[in-house]
Design a protein around this motif. Structure first.
Motif, PDB file in Angstrom:
ATOM      1  N   ILE A   1       0.858  -1.185   0.000  1.00 23.13           N
ATOM      2  CA  ILE A   1       0.000   0.000   0.000  1.00 23.13           C
ATOM      3  C   ILE A   1       0.897   1.239   0.000  1.00 23.13           C
ATOM      4  N   LEU A   2       0.408   2.285  -0.605  1.00 19.74           N
ATOM      5  CA  LEU A   2       1.129   3.546  -0.648  1.00 19.74           C
ATOM      6  C   LEU A   2       0.330   4.564   0.148  1.00 19.74           C
ATOM      7  N   ARG A   3       0.992   5.169   1.143  1.00 18.44           N
ATOM      8  CA  ARG A   3       0.325   6.163   1.974  1.00 18.44           C
ATOM      9  C   ARG A   3       1.152   7.429   2.038  1.00 18.44           C
ATOM     10  N   LYS A   4       0.489   8.536   2.181  1.00 20.00           N
ATOM     11  CA  LYS A   4       1.182   9.797   2.386  1.00 20.00           C
ATOM     12  C   LYS A   4       1.488   9.931   3.870  1.00 20.00           C
ATOM     13  N   ARG A   5       2.712  10.309   4.181  1.00 17.19           N
ATOM     14  CA  ARG A   5       3.073  10.489   5.582  1.00 17.19           C
ATOM     15  C   ARG A   5       2.316  11.671   6.179  1.00 17.19           C
ATOM     16  N   THR A   6       1.909  11.522   7.417  1.00 15.89           N
ATOM     17  CA  THR A   6       1.245  12.625   8.106  1.00 15.89           C
ATOM     18  C   THR A   6       2.203  13.333   9.057  1.00 15.89           C
ATOM     19  N   VAL A   7       3.314  12.687   9.348  1.00 19.11           N
ATOM     20  CA  VAL A   7       4.341  13.269  10.201  1.00 19.11           C
ATOM     21  C   VAL A   7       5.587  13.474   9.349  1.00 19.11           C
ATOM     22  N   TRP A   8       6.174  14.655   9.409  1.00 20.12           N
ATOM     23  CA  TRP A   8       7.373  14.947   8.627  1.00 20.12           C
ATOM     24  C   TRP A   8       8.549  14.125   9.137  1.00 20.12           C
ATOM     25  N   VAL A   9       9.371  13.657   8.222  1.00 20.58           N
ATOM     26  CA  VAL A   9      10.587  12.937   8.567  1.00 20.58           C
ATOM     27  C   VAL A   9      11.753  13.582   7.831  1.00 20.58           C
ATOM     28  N   VAL A  10      12.932  13.377   8.355  1.00 21.04           N
ATOM     29  CA  VAL A  10      14.138  13.900   7.731  1.00 21.04           C
ATOM     30  C   VAL A  10      14.921  12.722   7.181  1.00 21.04           C
ATOM     31  N   PRO A  11      15.115  12.652   5.862  1.00 21.13           N
ATOM     32  CA  PRO A  11      15.905  11.542   5.316  1.00 21.13           C
ATOM     33  C   PRO A  11      17.363  11.686   5.730  1.00 21.13           C
ATOM     34  N   VAL A  12      18.002  10.566   5.971  1.00 25.33           N
ATOM     35  CA  VAL A  12      19.400  10.556   6.383  1.00 25.33           C
ATOM     36  C   VAL A  12      20.181   9.713   5.391  1.00 25.33           C
ATOM     37  N   LEU A  13      21.225  10.290   4.821  1.00 27.77           N
ATOM     38  CA  LEU A  13      22.106   9.529   3.932  1.00 27.77           C
ATOM     39  C   LEU A  13      23.078   8.743   4.790  1.00 27.77           C
ATOM     40  N   LEU A  14      23.114   7.448   4.600  1.00 26.94           N
ATOM     41  CA  LEU A  14      24.027   6.618   5.369  1.00 26.94           C
ATOM     42  C   LEU A  14      25.416   6.676   4.758  1.00 26.94           C
ATOM     43  N   GLY A  15      26.403   6.485   5.596  1.00 26.28           N
ATOM     44  CA  GLY A  15      27.773   6.507   5.104  1.00 26.28           C
ATOM     45  C   GLY A  15      28.501   7.725   5.634  1.00 26.28           C
ATOM     46  N   GLY A  16      29.523   8.120   4.916  1.00 23.25           N
ATOM     47  CA  GLY A  16      30.334   9.271   5.319  1.00 23.25           C
ATOM     48  C   GLY A  16      29.612  10.579   5.075  1.00 23.25           C
ATOM     49  N   ARG A  17      30.367  11.551   4.696  1.00 25.94           N
ATOM     50  CA  ARG A  17      29.801  12.875   4.461  1.00 25.94           C
ATOM     51  C   ARG A  17      29.074  12.939   3.124  1.00 25.94           C
ATOM     52  N   ILE A  18      28.304  13.995   2.935  1.00 28.70           N
ATOM     53  CA  ILE A  18      27.618  14.232   1.666  1.00 28.70           C
ATOM     54  C   ILE A  18      28.686  14.636   0.644  1.00 28.70           C
ATOM     55  N   PRO A  19      28.665  14.062  -0.543  1.00 28.77           N
ATOM     56  CA  PRO A  19      29.658  14.428  -1.561  1.00 28.77           C
ATOM     57  C   PRO A  19      29.556  15.905  -1.924  1.00 28.77           C
ATOM     58  N   ARG A  20      30.637  16.420  -2.520  1.00 29.71           N
ATOM     59  CA  ARG A  20      30.662  17.814  -2.963  1.00 29.71           C
ATOM     60  C   ARG A  20      30.764  17.865  -4.483  1.00 29.71           C
ATOM     61  N   ALA A  21      30.016  18.787  -5.071  1.00 34.12           N
ATOM     62  CA  ALA A  21      29.999  18.911  -6.529  1.00 34.12           C
ATOM     63  C   ALA A  21      31.255  19.579  -7.066  1.00 34.12           C
ATOM     64  N   ASP A  22      32.015  20.229  -6.192  1.00 33.74           N
ATOM     65  CA  ASP A  22      33.202  20.978  -6.634  1.00 33.74           C
ATOM     66  C   ASP A  22      34.506  20.230  -6.391  1.00 33.74           C
ATOM     67  N   ARG A  23      34.446  18.928  -6.236  1.00 36.78           N
ATOM     68  CA  ARG A  23      35.633  18.143  -5.893  1.00 36.78           C
ATOM     69  C   ARG A  23      36.033  17.134  -6.963  1.00 36.78           C
ATOM     70  N   GLY A  24      35.832  17.433  -8.204  1.00 33.32           N
ATOM     71  CA  GLY A  24      36.229  16.514  -9.260  1.00 33.32           C
ATOM     72  C   GLY A  24      35.064  15.716  -9.795  1.00 33.32           C
ATOM     73  N   PRO A  25      35.274  15.072 -10.943  1.00 33.39           N
ATOM     74  CA  PRO A  25      34.162  14.400 -11.641  1.00 33.39           C
ATOM     75  C   PRO A  25      33.523  13.249 -10.867  1.00 33.39           C
ATOM     76  N   GLU A  26      34.314  12.434 -10.181  1.00 27.57           N
ATOM     77  CA  GLU A  26      33.730  11.291  -9.460  1.00 27.57           C
ATOM     78  C   GLU A  26      32.843  11.752  -8.318  1.00 27.57           C
TER      79      GLU A  26
END
Length: 99
Positions: free
Chosen positions: A12-37
Motif C-alpha cells: 500500500i502507498l500512503r502519504k506520511r502525516t508526520v514529517w521525517v528527515v531523510p538521512v544519507l548513510l555513510g560518510g559525508r555528503i559528496p561535494r559537486a566541486d571536488r572533481g568528476p567522481e
C-alpha cells in the motif's frame, strides 16, 4: 493505483502525516566541486533526495551520467529544496574545512 502492478495485492502507498528527515548513510555528503567522481556522487544524492521517483529509470537513463541527469531534471527541484541543497553544501564545506 494500478491493478496490473505486481505488488498491488500486498503493498500500500500512503502519504506520511508526520514529517521525517531523510538521512544519507555513510560518510559525508559528496561535494559537486571536488572533481568528476565526487560530482557524480553529489548529483546522484541530490536527485534521490529531491526529485520524485519510483524506479531508478525515472531519474537516469542507461548510459547517462548522474551529472547529466541532474542537469536534465534540475528544473523539477522546487525553489525551497534548492535552498536546502545550498545549506547542505555549506554544511559539508564547513565540515571539510574543520577536518
Amino acid at each position: 493505483l494500478d491493478e496490473r502492478h505486481p505488488q498491488y495485492e500486498t503493498h500500500i502507498l500512503r502519504k506520511r502525516t508526520v514529517w521525517v528527515v531523510p538521512v544519507l548513510l555513510g560518510g559525508r555528503i559528496p561535494r559537486a566541486d571536488r572533481g568528476p567522481e565526487e560530482r557524480e556522487a553529489w548529483a546522484r544524492c541530490m536527485l534521490l533526495l529531491f526529485v520524485p521517483w519510483r524506479s531508478p529509470q525515472d531519474l537516469k537513463s542507461p548510459g547517462e551520467s548522474w551529472w547529466n541527469a541532474y542537469e536534465r531534471l534540475g528544473d523539477r527541484i522546487q525553489p525551497i529544496h534548492r535552498v536546502i541543497i545550498g545549506n547542505m553544501n555549506v554544511l559539508t564545506e564547513c565540515k571539510d574545512a574543520r577536518d
